[in-house]
Design a protein around this motif. Structure first.
Motif, PDB file in Angstrom:
ATOM      1  N   ALA A 216     143.787 121.902  43.384  1.00 21.26           N
ATOM      2  CA  ALA A 216     143.151 123.232  43.386  1.00 21.26           C
ATOM      3  C   ALA A 216     142.840 123.660  44.814  1.00 21.26           C
ATOM      4  O   ALA A 216     142.674 122.828  45.709  1.00 21.26           O
ATOM      5  CB  ALA A 216     141.859 123.197  42.567  1.00 21.26           C
ATOM      6  N   VAL A 217     142.773 124.982  45.016  1.00 23.14           N
ATOM      7  CA  VAL A 217     142.369 125.561  46.312  1.00 23.14           C
ATOM      8  C   VAL A 217     141.136 126.421  46.046  1.00 23.14           C
ATOM      9  O   VAL A 217     141.245 127.628  45.828  1.00 23.14           O
ATOM     10  CB  VAL A 217     143.508 126.393  46.945  1.00 23.14           C
ATOM     11  CG1 VAL A 217     143.081 126.933  48.310  1.00 23.14           C
ATOM     12  CG2 VAL A 217     144.764 125.553  47.102  1.00 23.14           C
ATOM     13  N   PRO A 218     139.943 125.809  46.054  1.00 19.50           N
ATOM     14  CA  PRO A 218     138.733 126.549  45.696  1.00 19.50           C
ATOM     15  C   PRO A 218     138.214 127.485  46.778  1.00 19.50           C
ATOM     16  O   PRO A 218     137.386 128.353  46.503  1.00 19.50           O
ATOM     17  CB  PRO A 218     137.716 125.427  45.430  1.00 19.50           C
ATOM     18  CG  PRO A 218     138.178 124.299  46.299  1.00 19.50           C
ATOM     19  CD  PRO A 218     139.672 124.390  46.319  1.00 19.50           C
ATOM     20  N   ASP A 219     138.691 127.286  48.010  1.00 20.48           N
ATOM     21  CA  ASP A 219     138.216 128.087  49.132  1.00 20.48           C
ATOM     22  C   ASP A 219     139.398 128.323  50.081  1.00 20.48           C
ATOM     23  O   ASP A 219     140.305 127.482  50.158  1.00 20.48           O
ATOM     24  CB  ASP A 219     137.104 127.336  49.881  1.00 20.48           C
ATOM     25  CG  ASP A 219     136.509 128.169  51.003  1.00 20.48           C
ATOM     26  OD1 ASP A 219     135.542 128.916  50.745  1.00 20.48           O
ATOM     27  OD2 ASP A 219     137.024 128.089  52.150  1.00 20.48           O
ATOM     28  N   PRO A 220     139.419 129.452  50.789  1.00 24.93           N
ATOM     29  CA  PRO A 220     140.522 129.706  51.726  1.00 24.93           C
ATOM     30  C   PRO A 220     140.746 128.591  52.743  1.00 24.93           C
ATOM     31  O   PRO A 220     141.846 128.443  53.272  1.00 24.93           O
ATOM     32  CB  PRO A 220     140.093 130.998  52.422  1.00 24.93           C
ATOM     33  CG  PRO A 220     139.223 131.697  51.435  1.00 24.93           C
ATOM     34  CD  PRO A 220     138.482 130.619  50.716  1.00 24.93           C
ATOM     35  N   MET A 221     139.712 127.767  52.992  1.00 21.36           N
ATOM     36  CA  MET A 221     139.844 126.704  53.996  1.00 21.36           C
ATOM     37  C   MET A 221     139.804 125.300  53.401  1.00 21.36           C
ATOM     38  O   MET A 221     139.730 124.318  54.151  1.00 21.36           O
ATOM     39  CB  MET A 221     138.740 126.852  55.057  1.00 21.36           C
ATOM     40  CG  MET A 221     138.821 128.138  55.858  1.00 21.36           C
ATOM     41  SD  MET A 221     137.455 128.353  57.031  1.00 21.36           S
ATOM     42  CE  MET A 221     137.904 127.212  58.330  1.00 21.36           C
ATOM     43  N   ALA A 222     139.869 125.181  52.083  1.00 25.14           N
ATOM     44  CA  ALA A 222     139.729 123.850  51.468  1.00 25.14           C
ATOM     45  C   ALA A 222     140.669 123.667  50.288  1.00 25.14           C
ATOM     46  O   ALA A 222     140.912 124.597  49.517  1.00 25.14           O
ATOM     47  CB  ALA A 222     138.286 123.626  51.020  1.00 25.14           C
ATOM     48  N   THR A 223     141.198 122.456  50.183  1.00 31.56           N
ATOM     49  CA  THR A 223     142.033 122.066  49.055  1.00 31.56           C
ATOM     50  C   THR A 223     141.449 120.792  48.446  1.00 31.56           C
ATOM     51  O   THR A 223     140.969 119.916  49.175  1.00 31.56           O
ATOM     52  CB  THR A 223     143.485 121.803  49.505  1.00 31.56           C
ATOM     53  OG1 THR A 223     144.021 123.018  50.028  1.00 31.56           O
ATOM     54  CG2 THR A 223     144.365 121.325  48.357  1.00 31.56           C
ATOM     55  N   VAL A 224     141.495 120.698  47.120  1.00 33.49           N
ATOM     56  CA  VAL A 224     141.037 119.507  46.413  1.00 33.49           C
ATOM     57  C   VAL A 224     142.234 118.885  45.717  1.00 33.49           C
ATOM     58  O   VAL A 224     143.058 119.589  45.121  1.00 33.49           O
ATOM     59  CB  VAL A 224     139.946 119.857  45.380  1.00 33.49           C
ATOM     60  CG1 VAL A 224     139.507 118.609  44.601  1.00 33.49           C
ATOM     61  CG2 VAL A 224     138.738 120.498  46.064  1.00 33.49           C
ATOM     62  N   GLY A 225     142.337 117.563  45.815  1.00 35.40           N
ATOM     63  CA  GLY A 225     143.477 116.919  45.167  1.00 35.40           C
ATOM     64  C   GLY A 225     143.282 115.429  44.977  1.00 35.40           C
ATOM     65  O   GLY A 225     142.185 114.894  45.166  1.00 35.40           O
ATOM     66  N   LEU A 226     144.377 114.762  44.625  1.00 31.16           N
ATOM     67  CA  LEU A 226     144.354 113.344  44.314  1.00 31.16           C
ATOM     68  C   LEU A 226     144.280 112.500  45.587  1.00 31.16           C
ATOM     69  O   LEU A 226     144.935 112.809  46.581  1.00 31.16           O
ATOM     70  CB  LEU A 226     145.624 112.960  43.545  1.00 31.16           C
ATOM     71  CG  LEU A 226     145.827 113.657  42.199  1.00 31.16           C
ATOM     72  CD1 LEU A 226     147.244 113.408  41.690  1.00 31.16           C
ATOM     73  CD2 LEU A 226     144.795 113.163  41.181  1.00 31.16           C
ATOM     74  N   LYS A 227     143.494 111.443  45.514  1.00 34.84           N
ATOM     75  CA  LYS A 227     143.415 110.510  46.643  1.00 34.84           C
ATOM     76  C   LYS A 227     144.611 109.561  46.576  1.00 34.84           C
ATOM     77  O   LYS A 227     144.996 109.100  45.507  1.00 34.84           O
ATOM     78  CB  LYS A 227     142.116 109.703  46.574  1.00 34.84           C
ATOM     79  CG  LYS A 227     141.935 108.729  47.723  1.00 34.84           C
ATOM     80  CD  LYS A 227     140.614 107.983  47.590  1.00 34.84           C
ATOM     81  CE  LYS A 227     140.360 107.091  48.821  1.00 34.84           C
ATOM     82  NZ  LYS A 227     141.309 105.987  48.947  1.00 34.84           N
ATOM     83  N   ALA A 228     145.221 109.293  47.719  1.00 31.94           N
ATOM     84  CA  ALA A 228     146.319 108.338  47.812  1.00 31.94           C
ATOM     85  C   ALA A 228     146.105 107.483  49.047  1.00 31.94           C
ATOM     86  O   ALA A 228     145.396 107.879  49.980  1.00 31.94           O
ATOM     87  CB  ALA A 228     147.654 109.066  47.894  1.00 31.94           C
ATOM     88  N   GLU A 229     146.710 106.330  49.075  1.00 27.20           N
ATOM     89  CA  GLU A 229     146.649 105.456  50.249  1.00 27.20           C
ATOM     90  C   GLU A 229     147.674 105.964  51.250  1.00 27.20           C
ATOM     91  O   GLU A 229     148.888 105.864  51.020  1.00 27.20           O
ATOM     92  CB  GLU A 229     146.985 104.020  49.831  1.00 27.20           C
ATOM     93  CG  GLU A 229     146.795 102.984  50.928  1.00 27.20           C
ATOM     94  CD  GLU A 229     145.341 102.824  51.355  1.00 27.20           C
ATOM     95  OE1 GLU A 229     145.118 102.677  52.567  1.00 27.20           O
ATOM     96  OE2 GLU A 229     144.453 102.877  50.490  1.00 27.20           O
TER      97      GLU A 229
END
Length: 319
Positions: free
Chosen positions: A81-94
C-alpha cells in the motif's frame, strides 16, 4: 522555499526496528511488515548532501509505486500500500547485500573508468573503441556490494557467489529478474520519448523466494536520456539531454567535490536546490505521463504518521 523532510523519528505501533539509509528511512513493523519513508535527502558519491530537495521524496515514492505496480506480473515485489505520498508499506524481506546495476549505454561512472583504460567491469569484458554514451550490443550487469556506510564496491557475479553473499540459485533469479525489469523499463521509457540508460535494482529473500524491494526506475536509481536528438548528439560527441541525478554529480564535480577525503561539499544555494526539485518533478511527469500534484507539506511528519498508522491498522485487520 518549500518545507523538506530530511530526518524522521517515527514510533509506529508494533515497530521493532528502524534503519536510516542515505535517502530512505525503513521501519520494521512486527518483524513482518516494513514502512519505507522516502525523505527529501539527496546523496551523491555515497555522501548525503547537507540540504534537502523539496518534493523529492514524493517524486521517488510515487515513481517507485508506479513501476512496482507495472512490473508486478513479471517480478514479485514487496509493495502492499501507499498510504502517503512519501511512504510505502509492504512485506519485510531479508535484503541481499548486493545491488544489481544494469547498463544499456556506456556513461557515468562506467565511462569514467573506461576513459581511464578499464576494459573489464565487474567481470564483464568491454570492447575497445567505444565512445561516451554509446549503446552496448547487449545490456551488461555490473553489481556492487551494498555498503551500510561509505562507498559501494564493484563486484563480479563469481565473487558474489564465492563469498556467499547470495546463493548461486538466488543470484540466477536476480539476474533474470534484472533483465526482465530493464526490458520493461526500456519499453515504458520509449513510449514516453525517453531512453532508460542504466538503473539498479535491489532484491530480498522472503519465504525462500526472491522478491523485488526498495525503489525502481526513479531518478535516484536510474538515468534517462531524451530519445529525440540522441543519435545526432552522440555522433557529434555532444552531451546528452538527460533526466537523472547525474546533473547533480556533474555540478559537484565542477565545484571540486567527488566524495573524496578532505573535499568539502559546495554551498547549495536556494536557486540550485529549486532547480534540482524542478528536474525531479520534470522526470516524474515525463516518466509516468502524469501531472505531478504537490502534496501539502505544511506538516510533513504529522501527515505521514497519521496516514501510515491508519494503513497499518487496516492491514493488520486483513493480514
Amino acid at each position: 522555499m518549500a518545507t523538506t523532510l530530511t530526518k524522521t523519528d517515527f514510533h509506529f505501533p508494533g515497530q521493532t526496528a528502524v534503519y536510516h539509509g542515505k535517502v530512505r528511512d525503513v521501519y520494521t513493523i512486527s518483524d513482518d511488515l516494513m514502512v519505507m519513508v522516502a525523505t527529501d535527502r539527496i546523496s551523491a558519491f555515497d555522501v548525503i548532501l547537507p540540504e534537502g530537495i523539496p518534493y523529492k521524496g514524493q517524486v521517488l515514492n510515487q515513481i517507485a509505486a508506479y513501476f512496482l505496480d507495472a512490473s508486478a506480473d513479471i517480478v514479485p515485489n514487496w509493495k502492499m500500500a501507499v498510504p502517503d505520498p512519501m511512504a510505502t508499506v509492504g512485506l519485510k524481506a531479508e535484503g541481499a547485500p548486493v545491488e544489481m546495476i544494469i547498463r544499456g549505454y556506456l556513461t557515468g561512472s562506467a565511462w569514467r573508468e573506461y576513459k581511464n583504460g578499464c576494459r573489464e567491469l565487474c567481470g564483464v569484458k568491454l570492447p575497445d573503441g567505444m565512445r561516451e554514451n554509446e549503446k552496448f550490443p547487449e545490456p551488461i550487469i555490473t553489481p556492487t556490494t551494498k555498503a551500510a556506510e561509505g562507498h559501494d564496491e564493484n563486484i563480479s557475479r563469481e565473487e558474489i557467489i564465492r563469498q556467499g553473499l547470495v546463493s548461486e540459485e538466488h543470484y540466477k533469479v536476480m539476474e533474470d529478474y534484472t533483465r526482465k525489469l530493464f526490458a520493461l523499463g526500456t519499453k515504458m521509457a520509449a513510449e514516453k520519448g525517453l531512453i532508460l540508460v542504466d538503473t539498479k535494482y535491489e532484491f530480498g529473500i522472503r519465504d525462500g523466494k526472491v522478491i523485488l524491494i526498495d525503489e525502481i526506475h526513479t531518478p535516484d536509481s536510474s538515468r534517462y536520456f531524451y530519445a529525440d536528438g540522441y543519435q545526432e548528439r552522440f555522433e557529434k560527441g555532444e552531451e546528452q539531454r538527460q533526466l537523472s541525478k547525474e546533473f547533480v554529480r556533474q555540478w559537484l564535480i565542477e565545484h571540486g567535490f567527488m566524495g573524496k577525503e578532505g573535499q568539502k561539499v559546495p554551498e547549495m544555494t536556494p536557486e540550485f536546490i529549486n532547480s534540482v526539485s524542478e528536474r525531479y518533478i520534470e522526470l516524474f511527469e515525463h516518466v509516468t505521463g502524469q501531472k505531478f500534484v504537490k502534496a501539502d507539506e505544511s506538516n510533513l511528519a504529522d501527515r505521514i504518521k497519521t496516514n501510515v498508522e491508519a494503513c497499518l491498522i487496516s492491514l493488520k485487520a486483513n493480514f
